[in-house]
Design a protein around this motif. Structure first.
Motif, mmCIF file in Angstrom:
data_model
loop_
_atom_site.group_PDB
_atom_site.id
_atom_site.type_symbol
_atom_site.label_atom_id
_atom_site.label_comp_id
_atom_site.label_asym_id
_atom_site.label_seq_id
_atom_site.Cartn_x
_atom_site.Cartn_y
_atom_site.Cartn_z
ATOM 1 N N LEU A 127 11.088 14.067 1.014
ATOM 2 C CA LEU A 127 11.329 12.975 1.961
ATOM 3 C C LEU A 127 12.804 12.894 2.321
ATOM 4 O O LEU A 127 13.382 11.814 2.406
ATOM 5 N N GLY A 128 13.397 14.052 2.523
ATOM 6 C CA GLY A 128 14.808 14.101 2.864
ATOM 7 C C GLY A 128 15.176 15.469 3.381
ATOM 8 O O GLY A 128 14.398 16.427 3.299
ATOM 9 N N ASN A 129 16.392 15.556 3.898
ATOM 10 C CA ASN A 129 16.848 16.750 4.596
ATOM 11 C C ASN A 129 17.794 17.588 3.750
ATOM 12 O O ASN A 129 17.857 18.800 3.887
ATOM 13 N N GLY A 130 18.560 16.938 2.873
ATOM 14 C CA GLY A 130 19.563 17.675 2.116
ATOM 15 C C GLY A 130 20.309 16.748 1.180
ATOM 16 O O GLY A 130 19.722 15.926 0.475
ATOM 17 N N GLY A 131 21.634 16.870 1.213
ATOM 18 C CA GLY A 131 22.476 16.158 0.256
ATOM 19 C C GLY A 131 22.305 14.648 0.277
ATOM 20 O O GLY A 131 22.359 13.991 -0.763
ATOM 21 N N TYR A 159 4.440 13.333 6.536
ATOM 22 C CA TYR A 159 4.899 14.722 6.525
ATOM 23 C C TYR A 159 6.399 14.713 6.265
ATOM 24 O O TYR A 159 7.155 14.064 6.987
ATOM 25 N N GLY A 160 6.817 15.431 5.230
ATOM 26 C CA GLY A 160 8.225 15.437 4.869
ATOM 27 C C GLY A 160 9.009 16.420 5.715
ATOM 28 O O GLY A 160 8.601 16.818 6.807
ATOM 29 N N MET A 161 10.165 16.816 5.201
ATOM 30 C CA MET A 161 10.959 17.837 5.865
ATOM 31 C C MET A 161 10.088 19.069 6.066
ATOM 32 O O MET A 161 9.376 19.476 5.154
ATOM 33 N N PHE A 162 10.120 19.665 7.241
ATOM 34 C CA PHE A 162 9.190 20.736 7.589
ATOM 35 C C PHE A 162 9.209 21.879 6.564
ATOM 36 O O PHE A 162 10.200 22.121 5.888
ATOM 37 N N HIS A 163 8.078 22.565 6.466
ATOM 38 C CA HIS A 163 7.991 23.775 5.651
ATOM 39 C C HIS A 163 8.529 24.931 6.489
ATOM 40 O O HIS A 163 8.073 25.168 7.605
ATOM 41 N N GLN A 164 9.509 25.629 5.951
ATOM 42 C CA GLN A 164 10.172 26.700 6.687
ATOM 43 C C GLN A 164 9.600 28.055 6.284
ATOM 44 O O GLN A 164 9.533 28.389 5.104
ATOM 45 N N SER A 165 9.187 28.830 7.281
ATOM 46 C CA SER A 165 8.857 30.232 7.031
ATOM 47 C C SER A 165 9.751 31.089 7.914
ATOM 48 O O SER A 165 10.321 30.605 8.901
ATOM 49 N N ILE A 166 9.909 32.346 7.539
ATOM 50 C CA ILE A 166 10.700 33.281 8.320
ATOM 51 C C ILE A 166 9.745 34.318 8.909
ATOM 52 O O ILE A 166 9.090 35.064 8.175
ATOM 53 N N PRO A 175 4.241 21.956 9.456
ATOM 54 C CA PRO A 175 4.164 20.620 8.846
ATOM 55 C C PRO A 175 4.169 20.708 7.320
ATOM 56 O O PRO A 175 3.559 21.612 6.738
ATOM 57 N N ASP A 176 4.883 19.790 6.696
ATOM 58 C CA ASP A 176 4.943 19.724 5.237
ATOM 59 C C ASP A 176 4.010 18.610 4.776
ATOM 60 O O ASP A 176 4.417 17.459 4.634
ATOM 61 N N ASN A 177 2.759 18.968 4.568
ATOM 62 C CA ASN A 177 1.738 17.977 4.217
ATOM 63 C C ASN A 177 1.757 17.752 2.707
ATOM 64 O O ASN A 177 0.849 18.143 1.980
ATOM 65 N N TRP A 178 2.806 17.080 2.259
ATOM 66 C CA TRP A 178 3.008 16.920 0.816
ATOM 67 C C TRP A 178 1.971 15.998 0.172
ATOM 68 O O TRP A 178 1.786 16.021 -1.052
ATOM 69 N N LEU A 179 1.277 15.220 0.987
ATOM 70 C CA LEU A 179 0.275 14.293 0.455
ATOM 71 C C LEU A 179 -1.145 14.870 0.522
ATOM 72 O O LEU A 179 -2.115 14.136 0.334
#
Length: 819
Positions: A127-131, A159-166, A175-179
């Motif tokens: 539920l956050g972006n970084g620092g 949905y939290g901070m997006f799931h990153q793929s390369i 989408p980061d469906n953490w729930l």
């Protein structure tokens, strides 16, 4: 097939692991509803979480009860981000049942339980972006550990901070469906429900006493429902609360539309309402996205203030005593609309006069600034504000009118000062300056590192510092050693505790006792062995995720953080290309694995281009037989807290290379040094204080200082001077410009070349390039001497005592919150 297990009788008391084993089996059967024979890893995880939660609940309730009985002053930490990561191991540690729980899990291996797989079943609460979000999580941990009556308030993003793929070298957001599988740590509170208004209009009226008032009417309404998460302190009975808000429609759906067969229209209002807590940081590249961001900020602030005032009302104290019982900390400008909201409540609902309401508000709020870049200070178009929050815009105008009246009285001949400090930015589009609102409406404003606070006073808030010389103070950031050393690096934690005891878990200054051990050969050998084991674990993760083999005995050169131009991942890439060229020319260098990780904002084109460049460079370098394994480049996708807990203990070198004067503090720098990485960096953020504590001889510093950066900008910085006088730099830049790393699309990185040359090189990479390369040569030279390197790594750990979030919270408690 697994053999069946007898469920132990509940009425036989059993200590430690036996009791936990019994509880695990009970919760697996009666809470999760599974037989041990058919239970999956996820079932065992939920049973484990239920056991831990059960052990926290009594302490949680007792803590909340004690705050009421003792009439404690409460601290409310308002943050758009809480980057909590996983909770299971942290909960075990903090409630001091780590060993017993592990023994119980091991004892259930015959039931098919694999303890090492349980941790992987828990999804990061991203539920956050970084620092910013990670700092908030550390602060909640420290408040509970120190016994501060602290509450976190934020948004329960679906949905939290997006799931990153390369994919094809490029960042792709999912989408980061953490729930997806539920969240066993939270408690839904359907009875804690507050209305939050938007839009509408303002009506003025005069009461029976002839006083003028305003009323916000004809609004649209969304309900904020609470979800509570217990936050246990370490080795203490205190369990504090984090309350996150989810948006609920004020009505489920329109039955008339439904009966007519218009099913989409029937639920439209419900869907639009609940979008407020759907996703972290919707893109602000569109008008709709900007409106949603503003609504999110007001949504959680309004609900939080209603909740605070409901709790305060139970004390039966007059509102004038609110600042004596409530402290509200704004984590960056996102919650600063709370100043206008509290004023609205006191003026419109409580019928206080302006002076009394303003006095209460200013003494209640404090504001933490996290950026020195003017363009990063949040502003909102007045037209948007007027449409979404018309009453708040009126209040902000009135705050500004009264504030500027005072400024004009003090400085009658300085109209440029009036314009600079105004809460409203004039121009082609009028905008509300939220940082100015936060400064004017708070009794304390703090920076997060000594150099950051000094630069706040000298640059972005210089005028406010002139008006209020005592308002801006410093509170250097810290991290919690429980998660970022003990939990993330258990082998090192055990080694330290075997020599200096476990006191450092609560008092990080005790790490100073490690200093003489840097000269102890057996300790150095044990320290080096722990580091090698951590590097082997990371090498295995890289092999699993990327299919790339890296050598754990090579130097692990790590830069893990949000991808942003000012953090200068691009400068690191320029050095990688330089090193690549030198190796191809026959240079003898120690083997190095350069590891990147971090996410770029979806609409940040240049940051995403840098990610693609890193991956293109990696493809070329890693497949070049001439490099002979002396250099490898890795980009680890989807950097999150759990990934950080593997990368950080394995790092040899920590890259903290932002342009001096741009990084407020940094906390990744602290985590890496705490785990025995040596830092290469500029004199920026907390690097300055870390160097003082660790010793300049154990720190690799290069580049322009913040004052030198400012001087060069003022004089008219010219990147071509560095380009023209450095053949090595020219070679690297030409390789980018001419498509060496993108033969399929030769012009792919021309924009990078242009930004560094014709574009003015805003973050002065070319000015620092030669100094950075020379400093990296010193790094390589030291790495050739393992004993000397390990000695300095130990001294880095020994010098990190200042950088605990416990110390930071103790300072906030005394210097800002008065608790």
């Amino acid at each position: 097939m697994n053999k069946p297990l007898d469920l132990p009788e509940l009425d036989h008391p059993a200590p430690g692991a036996v009791a936990i084993r019994r509880a695990l089996l009970n919760h697996l059967i009666y809470t999760v509803g599974k037989d041990p024979l058919t239970a999956t890893d996820r079932d065992w995880f939920f049973a484990s979480a239920a056991v831990l939660r059960e052990r926290m609940i009594e302490r949680w309730m007792e803590t909340m009860r004690s705050y009421y009985v003792q009439d404690r002053k409460r601290v409310y930490y308002l943050s758009m981000e809480f980057l909590m990561g996983r909770s299971m191991m942290n909960s075990m540690l903090n409630i001091c049942c780590e060993k017993e729980f592990q023994d119980a899990l091991d004892d259930l291996a015959d039931a098919g339980l694999k303890p090492e797989r349980l941790r992987e079943m828990e999804h990061d609460a991203a539920l956050g972006n970084g620092g910013l979000g990670r700092l908030a999580a550390c602060f909640l941990d420290s408040m509970a550990t120190l016994g501060v009556a602290g509450y976190g308030y934020g948004i329960r993003y679906e949905y939290g901070m997006f799931h990153q793929s390369i994919e094809g070298g490029q960042q792709v957001e999912h989408p980061d469906n953490w729930l997806r599988y539920g969240n066993p740590w939270e408690f839904p509170r359907p009875e804690v429900l507050y209305p939050v208004q938007f839009h509408g209009r303002v009506v003025d009226y005069v009461d029976n006493h002839g006083r003028r008032h305003s009323q916000w009417v004809d609004t649209s309404e969304v309900m904020a429902m609470a979800y509570d998460t217990p936050i246990p302190g370490y080795a203490t009975g205190t369990v504090n609360n984090m309350r996150l808000w989810a948006a609920k429609s004020s009505r489920d759906f329109d039955l008339n539309y439904f009966n007519e067969g218009n099913y989409i229209r029937a639920v439209q209002d419900k869907n639009e309402s609940e979008n407020l807590s759907k996703v972290l940081y919707p893109s602000d590249s569109t008008e709709m996205g900007r409106e949603l961001r503003l609504k999110q900020q007001y949504f959680f602030v309004s609900a939080s203030l209603q909740d605070m005032l409901y709790r305060f009302a139970k004390s039966n104290l007059p509102l004038a005593q609110l600042p004596q019982k409530v402290a509200i900390q704004l984590n960056d400008t996102h919650p600063s609309i709370g100043i206008a909201e509290l004023m609205r409540i006191l003026l419109d609902l409580q019928q206080l006069d302006w002076e009394r309401a303003w006095g209460i508000t200013v003494r209640t709020f404090a504001y933490t600034n996290h950026t020195l870049m003017p363009e990063a200070l949040e502003t909102w178009p007045v037209a948007l504000f007027e449409r979404v929050l018309p009453r708040h815009l009126q209040i902000i105008y009135e705050i500004n009118h009264r504030f500027l009246k005072d400024v004009m009285h003090r400085y009658p001949d300085d109209p440029s000062l009036w314009r600079r400090v105004s809460l409203i930015e004039e121009g082609s589009e009028k905008r509300v300056r939220m940082a100015h609102l936060a400064v004017v409406g708070s009794h304390r404003v703090n920076g997060v590192a000594q150099i950051h606070t000094r630069l706040m006073k000298e640059t972005i808030f210089a005028d406010f510092h002139r008006l209020w010389p005592d308002k801006i103070v410093n509170m250097t950031n810290g991290v919690t050693q429980r998660r970022w050393l003990h939990q993330a690096n258990p082998a090192l934690s055990d080694l330290l505790s075997s020599r200096i005891g476990k006191g450092w878990l609560k008092d990080l200054s005790k790490l100073r006792e490690l200093t003489p051990l840097a000269q102890d050969a057996p300790f150095r050998a044990a320290f080096a062995q722990v580091k090698l084991a951590n590097k082997s674990r990371l090498a295995q993760l890289i092999l699993q995720r990327q299919g790339l083999e890296v050598d754990p005995r090579s130097m692990f050169d790590v830069q893990v953080k949000r991808i942003h131009e000012y953090k200068r991942q691009l400068l690191n890439v320029l050095h990688v290309i330089t090193l690549y060229n030198r190796i191809r020319e026959g240079a003898d260098v120690p083997a190095r694995t350069v590891i990147f990780a971090g996410k770029a904002a979806p609409a940040y084109h240049m940051a995403k281009l840098v990610i693609r460049l890193i991956n293109d460079v990696a493809d070329v370098v890693n497949s070049d037989v001439q490099v002979r394994g002396l250099l490898k480049v890795v980009f680890i996708p989807n950097y999150d807290v759990s990934t950080a807990e593997v990368i950080i203990p394995a790092a040899d070198l920590s890259e903290q290379i932002s342009t001096a004067g741009t990084e407020a503090s940094g906390t990744g720098n602290m985590k890496l040094a705490l785990n025995g990485a040596l830092t290469i960096g500029t004199l920026d953020g907390a690097n300055v204080e870390m160097r003082e504590e660790i010793g300049a001889e154990n720190f690799f510093i290069f580049g322009l200082t913040a004052d030198e950066v400012a001087a060069q900008r003022a004089a008219g910085y010219n990147p071509w001077l560095h380009y023209d006088n450095d053949a090595q730099l020219q070679q690297v830049l030409h390789m980018l410009r001419d498509g060496y790393f993108s033969p399929d699309e030769p012009g792919r990185y021309k924009a990078v070349f242009d930004a560094l040359t014709y574009g003015g090189d805003r973050f002065m990479l070319l000015a620092d390039y030669a100094l950075y390369v020379a400093c990296q040569e010193a790094v390589s030279a030291l790495y050739r001497d393992p004993e000397a390197w390990t000695t300095r790594a130990i001294l880095n750990v020994a010098g990190m005592g200042k950088f605990s979030s416990d110390r930071a919270i103790a300072q906030y408690a005394k210097g800002i919150w008065n608790v």
